[in-house]
Scaffold this motif. Structure first.
Motif, short mmCIF file in Angstrom:
data_model
loop_
_atom_site.label_atom_id
_atom_site.label_comp_id
_atom_site.label_asym_id
_atom_site.label_seq_id
_atom_site.Cartn_x
_atom_site.Cartn_y
_atom_site.Cartn_z
N LEU A 18 7.66 2.03 5.80
CA LEU A 18 8.76 2.98 5.66
C LEU A 18 8.19 4.33 5.25
N ASP A 19 8.65 5.40 5.91
CA ASP A 19 8.23 6.76 5.57
C ASP A 19 9.36 7.47 4.83
N PHE A 20 9.02 8.10 3.70
CA PHE A 20 10.00 8.78 2.86
C PHE A 20 9.65 10.26 2.76
N VAL A 21 10.63 11.13 3.05
CA VAL A 21 10.46 12.55 2.73
C VAL A 21 10.61 12.67 1.22
N THR A 22 9.55 13.09 0.55
CA THR A 22 9.53 13.05 -0.92
C THR A 22 10.06 14.31 -1.57
N HIS A 23 10.30 15.36 -0.79
CA HIS A 23 10.82 16.60 -1.37
C HIS A 23 12.34 16.55 -1.38
N MET A 45 5.54 13.74 3.10
CA MET A 45 6.01 12.43 3.51
C MET A 45 5.06 11.33 3.02
N ARG A 46 5.66 10.32 2.38
CA ARG A 46 4.90 9.19 1.83
C ARG A 46 5.21 7.93 2.63
N ARG A 47 4.14 7.22 3.02
CA ARG A 47 4.29 5.97 3.74
C ARG A 47 4.06 4.81 2.78
N ILE A 48 5.02 3.88 2.76
CA ILE A 48 4.93 2.71 1.89
C ILE A 48 4.92 1.47 2.78
N VAL A 49 3.86 0.69 2.65
CA VAL A 49 3.72 -0.55 3.40
C VAL A 49 4.31 -1.68 2.56
N LEU A 50 5.26 -2.39 3.14
CA LEU A 50 5.99 -3.44 2.44
C LEU A 50 5.73 -4.78 3.12
N GLY A 51 5.65 -5.84 2.34
CA GLY A 51 5.41 -7.16 2.92
C GLY A 51 5.91 -8.25 2.00
N ARG A 57 0.85 -1.19 0.00
CA ARG A 57 0.00 0.00 0.00
C ARG A 57 0.88 1.24 0.00
N VAL A 58 0.34 2.32 -0.53
CA VAL A 58 1.04 3.61 -0.55
C VAL A 58 0.05 4.69 -0.17
N HIS A 59 0.42 5.54 0.78
CA HIS A 59 -0.41 6.72 1.04
C HIS A 59 0.47 7.82 1.61
N ASP A 60 0.03 9.05 1.43
CA ASP A 60 0.78 10.21 1.88
C ASP A 60 0.34 10.59 3.29
N VAL A 61 1.28 10.58 4.22
CA VAL A 61 1.01 10.98 5.60
C VAL A 61 0.80 12.49 5.65
N THR A 64 2.90 22.11 6.72
CA THR A 64 2.25 20.90 6.20
C THR A 64 2.98 19.63 6.59
N ALA A 65 4.21 19.75 7.09
CA ALA A 65 4.99 18.57 7.48
C ALA A 65 4.63 18.08 8.88
N ARG A 66 3.83 18.83 9.61
CA ARG A 66 3.46 18.41 10.96
C ARG A 66 2.61 17.15 10.91
N GLN A 67 2.83 16.26 11.89
CA GLN A 67 2.08 15.01 11.96
C GLN A 67 1.40 14.90 13.33
#
Length: 586
Positions: free
Chosen positions: A110-115, A29-35, A21-25, A186-189
């Motif tokens: 895994l969370d990736f800073v996409t900028h 920042m993009r979160r990618i679910v790996l399995g 799965r892929v979604h933007d937190v 916008t980077a606040r979580q």
């Protein structure tokens, strides 16, 4: 009593996972679910591997990417108990922190800073369900103090996965004080805060050292025994490390500061002279800046400027007991390379100077490696006439030097601390069956003790003080109560990096002496360059400077063994160019 080790090691396994799965937190920042099946225990090429484990909140896995898209060609070789980083020009690796680990579902996030322009950020932006990803690790997990009164978690956006996981899982029950620098709001979580926690978001450009340091200084540290953790751009953390360690007095065991990324220097402006563009040959870099920095560190100049920024040159000269005109000759080269800024009326550290305050950075100029480098001034006569450059430069062999100098030997012990990550294969080997007593020698002895403890091996240990300056090991071994420091006969002897600082004659003398101690000997040595090291091409030269012999490969080690009445029973590959050679008496 030795200090408790600050980390737990894990087997190094190459694993393949796919994107689930892929979604933007956040917009940044993009979160990618790996399995995948390889997160469970699995078998590949006849080798059984344990299930994936990443229990620490700041564990790191090493992603393997390829500059040309051919990831299979970039993969390392999997050993039974480790990884061998074989040469691969297209290999790109990046370290990332698992944000969430779910063994039941067989997946992790895994969370990736996409900028950003890096290869990992580019992969994350393009990731789609079903895409594959290869990774290795983690190799270790941080052990936190049992009961801290408070914990500080500070960093930039890249630290948010570790901070978020800590708050979700709470590995220690203590109030958490969070400080995060972000490029925009916008980077606040949303984070899992509890009563007693505090959080502060600071707007700052990525890598802004001034903003991060100012924010940490502005945060009042609570009373009691705390623990500080920080992760951000490596240079931005240097003043933070100095403040928390030097000024606040946090001991090393309660301070963990890690550079997660490194900001690249700006490219030369268009039109700048480029030897490649003009057709001229690039020149070999001058050693002058290195020598000037070494002198500045040895004089204490950089520490003095750090402690009293803005101090005039005359005052610095008085403090350092160096005539001001003499000290002044260093300023031009230091300023040209960003080590200091200012003039005779007031000096401050530049970006390179801040970096040199880190102990690991200054070791390049003042530690054992620096002394080896200086000995290469004798390289030409050593190549022609024999003997090691070190011996020609100092009048004694390297082993002769360190055997009587606990501080120098301590540097070798510190260099061998990373060996513990490679010793799973040795600790798991059947050769330990029936071993009641093990004799250790060499600067890697402390790492062997740690690896045996991790594997549940409990032989009685002996260390001969005349072969190993025991004072440098007593504070580093994790199980001092079962060590006999007087040496003596044993069922098995392990010489861990004991040959790396010995000439061939000295190595043969040690092997001959080991024959009177044990019927079986294991030599743990680097036999080829580490494929991930940027200095792999210099490995043989480095060995030659120390011993007068190139880096000893398996053939060379076997020849030393044969000349002293041993024969090679087998070789256990450990990874990163390191092998354990098992010897029996002929």
């Amino acid at each position: 009593m030795a200090a408790r080790r600050a980390y737990t090691t894990h087997p190094l396994v190459l694993r393949r996972v796919t994107v689930r799965r892929v979604h933007d937190v956040t917009p940044r920042m993009r979160r990618i679910v790996l399995g995948g099946d390889q997160l469970d225990a699995f078998t590949r090429d006849g080798i059984e591997h344990p299930a994936f484990a990443a229990p620490g909140f700041d564990d790191h896995v090493k992603l393997i990417l390829a500059s040309d898209g051919d990831v299979r060609a970039a993969l390392p070789a999997q050993l039974p108990h480790g990884i061998e980083w074989t040469p691969a020009e297209n290999r790109l690796t990046r370290d990332y922190t698992p944000r969430r680990v779910d063994p039941t579902a067989g997946e992790f996030d895994l969370d990736f800073v996409t900028h950003g322009d890096g290869p990992a950020a580019a992969w994350a932006r393009a990731a789609r369900e079903g895409d594959e990803l290869w990774f290795v690790g983690p190799k270790s997990s941080l052990r936190l103090p049992a009961r801290p009164d408070w914990i500080l978690l500070a960093g930039d956006e890249t630290a948010l996965p570790a901070i978020g996981r800590f708050l979700d899982e709470r590995p220690v029950d203590a109030p958490a004080h969070i400080l995060v620098t972000v490029a925009d709001d916008t980077a606040r979580q949303k984070l899992a805060l509890r009563e007693g926690d505090t959080i502060r978001w600071v707007l700052a450009e990525p890598g802004d050292a001034t903003a991060l340091e100012a924010a940490v200084r502005a945060l009042p540290l609570p009373a009691g025994d705390g623990y500080a953790w920080a992760a951000a751009e490596s240079r931005a953390l240097l003043p933070v490390r100095r403040y928390l360690g030097r000024e606040c007095g946090l001991p090393k065991e309660r301070l963990n500061i890690t550079g997660y990324w490194h900001r690249e220097e700006p490219a030369a402006p268009t039109g700048a002279e480029d030897p490649a563009a003009t057709g001229e040959h690039a020149r070999v870099p001058s050693p002058v800046p290195w020598l000037v920095v070494r002198a500045a560190l040895r004089l204490g100049l950089l520490d003095a400027v750090a402690d009293a920024p803005g101090l005039p040159l005359d005052a610095l000269a008085t403090r350092l007991d160096v005539p001001a005109p003499n000290l002044g000759v260093l300023l031009g080269p230091l300023a040209a390379h960003g080590v200091v800024v200012g003039d005779h009326d007031g000096l401050r550290l530049g970006p390179a100077g801040e970096e040199l305050l880190d102990d690991h950075a200054r070791d390049e100029y003042t530690g054992h490696e620096a002394e080896l480098l200086l000995s290469l001034a004798e390289l030409a006569p050593a190549l022609r006439g024999g003997g090691s450059p070190w011996q020609r430069a100092s009048g004694a062999t390297l082993h002769g030097t360190v055997a009587g100098d606990a501080e120098r030997y301590g540097e070798l012990v510190e260099e061998c601390e990373q060996l513990v990550f490679l010793l799973n294969g040795l600790a798991a080997d059947p050769l330990w069956a029936g071993v009641g007593t093990c004799l250790l020698t060499g600067p890697g002895s402390a790492a062997v003790v740690a690896a045996l403890d991790d594997a549940g091996r409990r032989p009685r240990l002996r260390i001969a003080e005349d072969e190993v300056p025991a004072a440098t090991l007593r504070t580093r071994v994790p199980a001092p109560e079962r060590i006999d420091w007087t040496g003596g006969p044993a069922d098995l002897a392990v010489a861990a990096k004991a040959l790396a600082h010995r000439t061939d004659d000295e190595a043969e003398a040690l092997l001959t002496r080991l024959a009177s101690w044990a019927p079986t000997v294991v030599l743990v040595e680097a036999s080829r360059p580490d494929g991930l090291s940027p200095h792999a091409a210099e490995a043989s030269l480095h060995a030659y400077a120390a011993t007068g012999s190139p880096l000893r490969d398996s053939t060379a080690i076997a020849a030393l063994a044969h000349r002293t009445g041993w024969h090679v029973a087998r070789v256990i590959p450990l990874g990163w160019g390191t092998e354990a050679t098992v010897l029996h008496r002929t």
